[in-house]
Design an enzyme around this catalytic site. Structure first.
Site, PDB file in Angstrom:
ATOM      1  N   ASP A  74       0.835  -1.201   0.000  1.00  0.00           N
ATOM      2  CA  ASP A  74       0.000   0.000   0.000  1.00  0.00           C
ATOM      3  C   ASP A  74       0.875   1.258   0.000  1.00  0.00           C
ATOM      4  O   ASP A  74       2.086   1.199   0.292  1.00  0.00           O
ATOM      5  CB  ASP A  74      -0.884  -0.033   1.263  1.00  0.00           C
ATOM      6  CG  ASP A  74      -2.221   0.643   1.064  1.00  0.00           C
ATOM      7  OD1 ASP A  74      -2.352   1.447   0.130  1.00  0.00           O
ATOM      8  OD2 ASP A  74      -3.141   0.376   1.873  1.00  0.00           O
TER       9      ASP A  74
ATOM     10  N   ASP B  18     -10.697   1.835  -3.588  1.00  0.00           N
ATOM     11  CA  ASP B  18     -11.260   1.524  -2.273  1.00  0.00           C
ATOM     12  C   ASP B  18     -12.783   1.509  -2.326  1.00  0.00           C
ATOM     13  O   ASP B  18     -13.430   1.122  -1.358  1.00  0.00           O
ATOM     14  CB  ASP B  18     -10.810   2.574  -1.251  1.00  0.00           C
ATOM     15  CG  ASP B  18      -9.474   2.203  -0.640  1.00  0.00           C
ATOM     16  OD1 ASP B  18      -8.987   1.088  -0.894  1.00  0.00           O
ATOM     17  OD2 ASP B  18      -8.916   3.032   0.102  1.00  0.00           O
TER      18      ASP B  18
END
Ligand code: DGJ
Length: 727
Positions: free
Chosen positions: A466, A536
């Site tokens: 990430d 997301d």
């Protein structure tokens, strides 16, 4: 004058040779050609780019005034009026370049042919190699430049695009992606008009949340999915980029792409070589979808890490438990996904931190030791649990980042991108900071994060990598005062060096590029990553739009696409499980949900859907994409399909995007099938009544010319149909 043509076919035996008399260089892939005029002592010019031509046609284009004749790599200094690809300031302060060709070279590599045109300044010891790479197994030609000099002191690169392409005026439209966090990959379609259009990024660390570094030009008017000539371009860079489309008169659009030079003057030392990122071009006469298929094939064969390898079906813990990680919870999630037929479990954020355990997003990044309160048996304990359930194990890290609340920050404050004389402007959680990846010590640290995890747990199969912050507090404690402006570039050169080391040692590890969702969907990073997290936002309805746009440039095998809870955590929308699966099954299927909140019926549906996905996985992940009805056209439905290369198997998807009484729904005309083959239609993920066509046999010609009608009688109705040739 006698002309010498280089072509893929003619020159295979000339590896590495210098073609002193060459004038025209014909660079071809199976279906496309780029023609350059490259006279020794002259300036290289782009004469043609489009459908494949032979030497005779190249000659006809040239001799009949049909060619472009545009400088292949415009430089600043003599010509100061139009946009340059390259602008420098020499060691003596002079800002001009006047380049001539001093050499042309052709070499064969394992999957491509490289053509290098060497340019040298007429006055300064300054050279540029223009490299063109034509792939054997896809219709993509990459180009980039390699800049070097032997001046007495450093030369400053002020603008250093990877390449340039002229596009004839006419009714030219461009399609590109823009968006934001949780809304990535939105398609923007607009005519190219006079003036300059700039598409750029200045995030520093990630580059595809907002605009993307890829673009398509439809040459025959408003873009169509399956017709019209289209040129596609993708800049292979993970950092700040700039695409310029400049229309200065009525004849050509001038397209440049490269690293964004803003705040990035680059001081090149004598004998150092600056290699610009590859700029990949493709061309198709089969519309936007045709260009997408070309990019997908190139990605799978050559550009995406392990692009032809089958991807596993996974459960990711994030939306199921967020930071609430513990052993019993992980065990239960692993058991659940295994029972539904999943193959991999990925533990997301929240598992680490010793002095500062990670309870939320405001601490611990950099402290990559397990939180033993949450996980007394550490990562090895979780790996064993995964093995007990017969699945693989994956783990989340964010190794380029730290928080002010972390042991790493306390120990190495000079590893942070920051300015010593100003207060910090932190990001996520009010404490997040970016490590200075231009610093080799930081690069070693990042490598060690992965290496330590893998040394302790060689069974780890998958890493979710990430990156949740942009570069703020611009300043490097590693770079010297006169090279502070290298940070945006050297960050990514450093990151790629780390990735090369990781890949050398861990070639089989699956790595996902995640960056607050889809911040790293680009071909700069994908040579080291197996896939990326699209967004997301897991709302299936919005995903139809986002995945549609993302598929313009990226293949399904790279697109992480997960079934999540209803109501959706990002939009609050309530959608049927079937719709959620039908959408996720058009990418790399996964789940991101708390399975213990699912009913027995829902789990049974999931089990069957996962089993079906295993059957269609080869065609979804490796097949050719045909986008049929765009959600952006607002026809109430969206539809796409994948077809296997031998055209024996296909999967068709239709989604009801909005519902009205007495609505006219278009027929679904399929594409990409063999008209002469007979296909049996099998509906997947059936809920309630299957379609009347279930089990029927229909020819490819009828499916493509006549099309089918489908019952889609409610909002968020959807249908998935598998087609198998019976011939
Ligand atoms: C942002 C990612 O996009 C999410 O999927 C999740 O991994 C969180 N970060 C974790 O902090």
């Amino acid at each position: 004058m006698k002309r010498f043509y280089l072509s893929l076919f003619m020159c295979l035996g000339l590896s590495g040779s210098l073609m002193a008399q060459t004038n025209e260089v014909l660079i071809s892939t199976e279906n496309t050609s780029l023609l350059l005029d490259a006279p020794m002592g002259g300036v290289p010019k782009i004469m043609y780019y489009g459908a494949r031509i032979n030497e005779n046609e190249a000659k006809q284009i040239e001799e009949n005034g049909l060619s472009y004749g545009k400088e292949a790599y415009p430089v600043f200094g003599i010509n100061c009026v139009t946009e340059p690809a390259l602008m420098v300031s020499h060691a003596d302060g002079n800002m001009s370049l006047d380049m001539e060709i001093t050499g042309i070279k052709e070499e064969k590599t394992n999957d491509a042919t490289l053509y290098t045109i060497t340019l040298k300044d007429k006055v300064y010891p300054f050279t540029v190699d223009l490299v063109y790479k034509a792939y054997d197994n896809s219709d993509v030609i990459e180009l980039w430049s390699e800049i070097a000099h032997q001046e007495k002191k450093s030369v400053t690169l002020k603008q250093y695009a990877s390449g340039y392409m002229p596009i004839r005026r006419g009714d030219v439209w461009m399609s590109h992606l823009h968006g934001d966090w949780a809304a990535e990959g939105e398609v923007t379609t607009e005519p190219v008009t006079p003036g300059m259009k700039i598409i750029k990024n200045k995030d520093g660390a990630r580059n595809s949340h907002t605009d993307h570094a890829e673009i398509m030009f439809s040459l025959d008017g408003r873009p169509q999915e399956n017709s019209g000539q289209v040129i596609g371009a993708a800049l292979c860079w993970n950092g700040n980029y700039k695409l310029r489309v400049d229309t200065d008169n009525n004849r050509y659009h001038h397209f440049f792409a490269g690293i964004n030079e803003e705040a990035s003057d680059y001081k090149l030392e004598p004998k150092e070589i600056f290699v610009t990122p590859e700029l990949a071009f493709t061309y198709s006469p089969e519309g936007l979808s045709g260009v997408s298929r070309n990019f997908h094939k190139w990605a799978r064969n050559s550009k995406l890490y392990a692009g032809t390898k089958q991807r596993d079906i996974l459960l990711n813990s994030w939306e199921g438990v967020y930071f609430d990680i513990n052993e019993a919870g992980m065990d239960q999630m692993m058991e659940d996904i295994a029972s539904m037929g999943g193959e991999l479990f990925v533990m997301d954020d929240g598992w680490f931190g010793d002095k500062y355990p990670r309870k939320n997003d405001s601490s611990s990044l950099g402290d990559w030791m397990v939180d033993t309160e949450k996980l007394p048996n550490g990562v090895p304990g979780l790996v064993k649990t995964a093995q007990k359930h017969g699945i693989k194990f994956g783990i989340w890290i964010e190794p380029e980042m730290t928080n002010t609340v972390s042991e790493l920050y306390e120990k190495y404050p000079d590893w942070i991108i920051s300015q010593s004389n100003r207060p910090l402007a932190p990001g996520r959680g009010g404490t997040q900071l970016v490590l200075d990846v231009s610093n080799p010590k930081v690069q070693d640290f990042i490598f060690k994060v992965v290496d330590d995890l893998m040394t302790e747990n060689p069974e780890i199969d998958y890493i979710k990598w990430d990156a949740n912050m942009y570069i703020a507090n611009y300043g490097s404690h590693y770079l010297t005062a006169d090279k502070q402006s290298h940070l945006y570039v050297d960050y990514h050169k450093g990151l790629m060096d780390v990735m090369k080391r990781i890949r050398l040692k861990y070639p089989d590890l699956v790595i996902q590029a995640c960056a607050s969702g889809g911040g790293r969907a680009n071909y700069g990073i994908l040579p080291y990553f197996d896939e990326f997290w699209v967004s997301d936002n897991t709302d299936a309805l919005q995903r139809v739009y986002m995945q549609w746009g993302t598929s313009y440039f990226f293949p399904a095998v790279a697109m992480g696409s997960h079934v999540s809870a209803t109501k959706n955590h990002q939009t609050g929308r309530i959608m049927p499980l079937k719709f959620r699966f039908d959408v996720a099954m058009s990418g790399r299927l996964g789940m991101e949900i708390q399975p213990k909140d699912m009913t027995a019926d829902e789990k049974e549906f999931a089990r069957k859907a996962i089993a079906s996905y295993k059957n269609i996985r080869p065609v979804v992940q490796q097949g050719d994409l045909y986008r049929l009805i765009s959600p952006y056209d607002k026809k109430g439905v969206a539809s796409l399909m994948y077809v296997s290369p031998d055209k024996d198997q296909a999967v068709f998807y239709a989604y009801k995007m909005e519902h009205f009484v007495n609505q006219v729904i278009p027929r679904f005309r399929m594409a990409g099938l063999n008209p002469d083959k007979q296909y049996r239609l099998t509906e997947l993920n059936v809920e309630g009544e299957p379609i009347d066509l279930n089990g029927k046999v229909i020819s490819g010609a009828v499916l493509m010319n006549e099309g089918i009608e489908l019952p889609l009688r409610t909002e968020y109705a959807s249908r998935v149909i598998e087609l198998n040739s019976i011939d």
